[in-house]
Write an enzyme that holds these catalytic residues in place. Structure first.
Site, mmCIF file in Angstrom:
data_model
loop_
_atom_site.group_PDB
_atom_site.id
_atom_site.type_symbol
_atom_site.label_atom_id
_atom_site.label_comp_id
_atom_site.label_asym_id
_atom_site.label_seq_id
_atom_site.Cartn_x
_atom_site.Cartn_y
_atom_site.Cartn_z
ATOM 1 C CD GLU A 1 -2.773 1.309 2.379
ATOM 2 O OE1 GLU A 1 -2.817 0.413 3.240
ATOM 3 O OE2 GLU A 1 -3.446 2.362 2.437
ATOM 4 N NE ARG B 1 4.020 -7.906 10.382
ATOM 5 C CZ ARG B 1 3.371 -7.152 9.509
ATOM 6 N NH1 ARG B 1 2.280 -7.592 8.917
ATOM 7 N NH2 ARG B 1 3.797 -5.952 9.223
ATOM 8 C CE LYS C 1 3.363 0.031 4.819
ATOM 9 N NZ LYS C 1 2.462 0.114 3.695
HETATM 10 P P1 ATP Z 1 -0.096 -1.513 6.660
HETATM 11 O O1 ATP Z 1 -1.014 -2.455 5.923
HETATM 12 O O2 ATP Z 1 -0.320 -1.427 8.116
HETATM 13 O O3 ATP Z 1 0.070 -0.187 6.020
HETATM 14 P P2 ATP Z 1 1.951 -3.387 5.960
HETATM 15 O O4 ATP Z 1 3.295 -3.445 6.588
HETATM 16 O O5 ATP Z 1 1.063 -4.564 5.982
HETATM 17 O O6 ATP Z 1 1.324 -2.136 6.618
HETATM 18 P P3 ATP Z 1 1.676 -3.341 3.093
HETATM 19 O O7 ATP Z 1 2.072 -2.270 2.172
HETATM 20 O O8 ATP Z 1 0.249 -3.708 3.144
HETATM 21 O O9 ATP Z 1 2.173 -2.900 4.499
HETATM 22 O O10 ATP Z 1 2.565 -4.626 2.824
HETATM 23 C C1 ATP Z 1 2.812 -5.157 1.553
HETATM 24 C C2 ATP Z 1 3.142 -6.601 1.653
HETATM 25 O O11 ATP Z 1 4.287 -6.782 2.479
HETATM 26 C C3 ATP Z 1 2.016 -7.388 2.265
HETATM 27 O O12 ATP Z 1 1.802 -8.552 1.490
HETATM 28 C C4 ATP Z 1 2.509 -7.746 3.631
HETATM 29 O O13 ATP Z 1 2.044 -9.009 4.019
HETATM 30 C C5 ATP Z 1 4.035 -7.753 3.460
HETATM 31 N N1 ATP Z 1 4.688 -7.377 4.713
HETATM 32 C C6 ATP Z 1 4.493 -6.266 5.437
HETATM 33 N N2 ATP Z 1 5.232 -6.276 6.557
HETATM 34 C C7 ATP Z 1 5.929 -7.434 6.557
HETATM 35 C C8 ATP Z 1 6.868 -8.042 7.450
HETATM 36 N N3 ATP Z 1 7.234 -7.452 8.585
HETATM 37 N N4 ATP Z 1 7.380 -9.248 7.103
HETATM 38 C C9 ATP Z 1 7.021 -9.838 5.957
HETATM 39 N N5 ATP Z 1 6.146 -9.330 5.088
HETATM 40 C C10 ATP Z 1 5.590 -8.142 5.367
#
Ligand code: ATP
Ligand code: MG
Length: 557
Positions: free
Chosen positions: A34, A260, A270
């Site tokens: 995102e 994760r 984030k």
């Molecule tokens: P948010 O949704 O709270 O803004 P997010 O960290 O989930 O934060 P996204 O941009 O939705 O951010 O993440 C993109 C992809 O990266 C998603 O498929 C998510 O599962 C993966 N991702 C995010 N954080 C991690 C992490 N710490 N370890 C592994 N994969 C991650």
């Protein structure tokens, strides 16, 4: 990059099996950020998995911006994310997409659900929605709007799109089961009204699909075979599948979850990273102390070290927190192999060789790498006056001191053996100059008679030295799990940056931005991506030569 065979993991095995039994012909994955912030080290795991598995199995990976929430998204984040993915060494080719590219088709899918009696416009307020959702132990309560006719729903949904209702006045909800044990299936909202411009579609829409509705359908429209995501989406999978089962979609991708990546001594949320930026605790998203990919890049971390780290961390289905020391050791290993050596002095004191002619100078040929001759060698200038590290000299040496003291002999790395004859001190007693004599027979730093000396120290010729700013970074947080006892900001390390004005050998001015070196005995450094110039060299310390947080390591400089 090291070419060790990666250990296998369940995702790799799952895909291999799907290919072997012919369930899929070509592997298609996606990385779906995102654009509401910069990518961090956790995302690197997802990127390496999605792009890496596609590459490994001869398939493809899409970069898809999951931009369904215009309130928090920004084109600047879109640009940064693309740059970071490329920097990690991955290429989406022509497969760059946005959930927002599908807004019209997603709208039509919602209309199809209404036609099938599977969605309705609900006029409950956000508070009432929450209040009627139920809990883990209590079922939810059906909305009074749940049994509106198809015709009425079609009309109301068209009017939502036309902007006839205010934000929050109504939503479109899937009609599933208010008594489901899985709260995600209790008539989830699939469209809400947001009268905000969107980073990609501008003012075209005032209703936006939710993540859950958009994600699986976008996967299906793109022909994704394996929709690999993190474990928090496991509870959403029944909903992911429900939409695909109700609607006429080109294919039904499989969602598979993995754990994760969490890291000690930092944060990978984030929201928290944004707070650090907005409060000015760090100097932007790409501050070298940040665990963002642009921060790690600016610090000087090579992408290959991140690949190694992600491989070593592995993939499983149990949550864990990885030790920051593992990342640091992957960085050290990569740099030990690849970084040319150089000499610089960060806390300088003057050393004068009284036996060396005033006007004389000479050049020593030093290998750029102790083990890799392909990195070549360089000419290092030498003269009567040098800079050495202040702490390489001691007037009153502690026990076991292996450097310079009055009367002791040391090796100036690659140059000569010198013996200290005395010092000059300022009014406060601080040493300002160290005087030595040299053994002219020891050219290259070798004792003619093989005699042992106290130790070997590094140096820079004062006449030829270039001024150098070094930024020494320490961990951004003082505790392993920042915020574990409350506010994560209370755990910020107030001493995470030390700036030194030192001197370096001439090569350190001539190098391009982002060049990496091992500054001998000081650590691995990188010429700052933005601030380094030949006139004003600026180097960031990537990591020390050993783990300065482990008990036995000495903390220098
Ligand atoms: P948010 O949704 O709270 O803004 P997010 O960290 O989930 O934060 P996204 O941009 O939705 O951010 O993440 C993109 C992809 O990266 C998603 O498929 C998510 O599962 C993966 N991702 C995010 N954080 C991690 C992490 N710490 N370890 C592994 N994969 C991650
Ligand atoms: Mg997310």
């Amino acid at each position: 990059m090291n070419t060790t065979t990666p250990p296998s993991h369940f995702l790799r095995e799952h895909i291999a099996e799907d290919l072997a039994r012919g369930a899929v012909r070509e592997v298609v994955t996606r990385f779906p950020p995102e654009p509401n912030g910069f990518l961090h080290i956790g995302h690197a795991k997802s990127i390496c998995i999605n792009f890496g598995l596609a590459r490994e199995f001869g398939g493809r990976c899409h970069l898809r911006f999951d931009d369904t929430n215009p309130e928090k998204e920004d084109p600047a984040f879109v640009a940064a994310i693309k740059e970071d993915v490329r920097w990690l060494g991955f290429d989406w080719g022509p497969h760059l997409y946005h959930a927002s590219d599908y807004f019209e088709r997603l709208y039509q899918f919602a209309v199809e659900l209404i036609h099938k009696g599977k969605a309705y416009v609900c006029h409950l307020s956000a508070d009432d929605l929450r209040a009627t959702r139920g809990t883990l132990t209590e079922p939810g309560v059906e909305s009074p709007y749940r049994n509106r006719s198809v015709a009425e729903n079609l009309d109301l949904f068209a009017r939502m799109r036309a902007g006839e209702f205010a934000e929050g006045e109504c939503t479109l909800r899937a009609k599933i089961d208010m008594a489901s044990p899985n709260i995600n299936l209790r008539d989830p909202v699939i469209y809400r009204i947001l009268k905000r411009p969107h980073q990609n579609t501008g003012d075209a829409w005032c209703i936006y699909p939710t993540y859950d509705f958009a994600h699986g359908l976008s996967d299906a429209l793109e022909g994704i075979t394996h929709s690999i995501c993190t474990l928090e989406f496991a509870d959403h999978k029944p909903l992911y599948d429900w939409f695909l089962e109700q609607l006429d979609v080109p294919c039904h991708p499989q969602q598979i979850e993995f754990n994760r990546l969490n890291l000690t001594f930092t944060v990978t949320s984030k929201r928290k990273l944004k707070t650090l930026v907005e409060r000015g605790i760090v100097d932007g998203w790409d501050d070298p102390r940040m665990p963002t990919l642009s921060g790690l890049r600016r610090r000087g971390v090579p992408p290959a070290a991140i690949h190694q780290f992600v491989e070593r961390v592995g993939v499983s289905r149990s949550e864990s927190c990885v030790d920051m020391a593992l990342l640091e050791s992957c960085i050290r290993e990569e740099l030990d192999r690849t970084a040319p050596r150089a000499m610089a002095v960060l806390r300088p004191v003057r050393l004068v060789i009284t036996s060396y002619a005033e006007e004389a100078e000479e050049f020593f040929t030093l290998a750029n790498h102790p083990k890799d001759p392909s990195l070549g060698s360089r000419q290092v200038p030498f003269c009567r006056e040098l800079w050495i590290e202040a702490d390489d000299f001691a007037l009153a040496p502690p026990k076991g001191f292996r450097r310079l003291t009055i009367g002791a002999e040391v090796r100036l790395r690659g140059a000569y053996l010198v013996t200290c004859t005395g010092v000059e001190q300022d009014a406060h007693g601080a040493v300002t100059t160290v005087f030595c004599t040299h053994d002219p027979e020891s050219r290259g730093g070798n004792a003619p008679d093989g005699r042992k000396v106290q130790g070997t120290i590094h140096w820079v010729s004062a006449r030829h030295a270039v001024p150098l700013t070094a930024r020494l970074y320490d961990r951004l947080f003082t505790t392993e799990h920042p915020g574990a006892d409350g506010d994560f900001l209370a755990d910020v390390n107030a001493d995470s940056l030390t700036i030194c004005q030192g001197w370096g050998e001439p090569m350190l001015a001539a190098c391009p931005a982002e060049a990496r070196f091992q500054l001998e005995r000081l650590g691995y450094f990188c010429a700052d991506r933005f601030d380094h110039t030949p006139a004003q060299p600026v180097f960031n310390r990537i990591v020390g030569l050993r783990d300065s947080w482990s008990k036995e390591a000495s903390r220098r400089p």
